[in-house]
Write an enzyme that holds these catalytic residues in place. Sequence first.
Site, PDB file in Angstrom:
ATOM      1  N   ASN A   8      55.358 -18.895  33.326  1.00  0.00           N
ATOM      2  CA  ASN A   8      56.349 -18.372  34.262  1.00  0.00           C
ATOM      3  C   ASN A   8      55.938 -18.805  35.672  1.00  0.00           C
ATOM      4  OD1 ASN A   8      58.060 -16.885  35.868  1.00  0.00           O
ATOM      5  ND2 ASN A   8      57.216 -14.882  35.300  1.00  0.00           N
ATOM      6  N   TRP A   9      56.655 -19.793  36.205  1.00  0.00           N
ATOM      7  CA  TRP A   9      56.276 -20.335  37.521  1.00  0.00           C
ATOM      8  C   TRP A   9      56.730 -19.433  38.668  1.00  0.00           C
ATOM      9  CZ3 TRP A   9      57.578 -26.347  37.278  1.00  0.00           C
ATOM     10  CH2 TRP A   9      56.843 -26.918  36.234  1.00  0.00           C
ATOM     11  N   HIS A  93      61.452  -8.954  33.236  1.00  0.00           N
ATOM     12  CA  HIS A  93      60.131  -9.064  33.862  1.00  0.00           C
ATOM     13  C   HIS A  93      59.950  -7.921  34.854  1.00  0.00           C
ATOM     14  CE1 HIS A  93      56.787 -10.567  36.227  1.00  0.00           C
ATOM     15  NE2 HIS A  93      56.522 -11.397  35.223  1.00  0.00           N
ATOM     16  N   GLY A 231      51.400 -16.375  34.116  1.00  0.00           N
ATOM     17  CA  GLY A 231      51.889 -16.565  35.472  1.00  0.00           C
ATOM     18  C   GLY A 231      50.998 -17.533  36.234  1.00  0.00           C
ATOM     19  N   GLY A 232      50.030 -17.006  36.980  1.00  0.00           N
ATOM     20  CA  GLY A 232      49.197 -17.825  37.873  1.00  0.00           C
ATOM     21  C   GLY A 232      48.580 -19.041  37.192  1.00  0.00           C
TER      22      GLY A 232
HETATM   23  C1  PEP Z   1      53.652 -12.755  34.730  1.00  0.00           C
HETATM   24  O1  PEP Z   1      54.080 -12.441  35.824  1.00  0.00           O
HETATM   25  O2  PEP Z   1      54.428 -12.899  33.771  1.00  0.00           O
HETATM   26  C2  PEP Z   1      52.206 -12.944  34.577  1.00  0.00           C
HETATM   27  C3  PEP Z   1      51.694 -12.829  33.382  1.00  0.00           C
HETATM   28  O3  PEP Z   1      51.494 -13.229  35.720  1.00  0.00           O
HETATM   29  P1  PEP Z   1      49.903 -13.489  35.828  1.00  0.00           P
HETATM   30  O4  PEP Z   1      49.481 -14.310  34.658  1.00  0.00           O
HETATM   31  O5  PEP Z   1      49.732 -14.205  37.135  1.00  0.00           O
HETATM   32  O6  PEP Z   1      49.263 -12.128  35.828  1.00  0.00           O
END
Ligand code: PEP
Length: 254
Positions: A8-9, A93, A231-232
């Site tokens: 998920n960008w 989300h 995410g990140g």
């Molecule tokens: C997300 O927002 O779907 C997520 C999993 O973010 P992160 O991996 O950055 O915690």
Amino acid sequence: MRTVIAGNWKMNKDLPQAMDLLARLAAAAPVGDVEVVVAPAFPFLGQAVERLRGTRVAVAAQHCHEAAGGAFTGEVSAPMLASLGVRFCIVGHSERRQYCGETDALVNARIRALLAAGITPICCCGERRAEREAGRQQEVVGAQLREALAGLSAAELMRIIVAYEPVWAIGTGLNATAEQAQDMHAFIRSVLRGLAPEAADQVPLLYGGSCKPDNAAELFACADVDGGLIGGASLEAASFLELVAIAHRCKQPR
Ligand code: PEP
């Protein structure tokens, strides 16, 4: 069971940056049977589909409206996404719940719209920190899922993906432990079994929340964790592809 790693960008990367990351992913060798999905921002979805054509990486949107079309300025419909070749879409989300008023009822309507358009919904659920501290995480996630998935047939449930994303773990660097993830995923599986016994074991359950190469192996080793929503760590080709490789190692053969 399918294994899925989805990136998920969010609202990151301009066009050159997005194309650069897509090129790196397109050039990478396929890893086993892991389904790899990336969710760039709306403006780049068409180019992402074209850039990834012929590779094993599929494209997801991060959101869609529940209506098929009409006077909804700024919105994008599921049929529009399908016409681009988008195959997955994130729904519910926690950031859209928090900042854009996405309720469980809207998640339900959007999942129905996506299924009607032939797109796989990635339905997110997860409790907030205070809810976990109060021991209410199953109550919260159970209620989210029962409303989000209400009225879906077993055949429709088999076409979705669920992502468990504890809100306190998203973007915080504080991932759920393997035990917390497995407990919740087993609970989610039991909720799905209550909705449609024949579908429960077909639905991939992804973990999301600060999942990175250094903690992914213990999370993906859990019996009911079928991959990750990332995410990140999806914003760099190296870390995202490493997560795909870890999922492959943890989940093959099953
Ligand atoms: C997300 O927002 O779907 C997520 C999993 O973010 P992160 O991996 O950055 O915690």
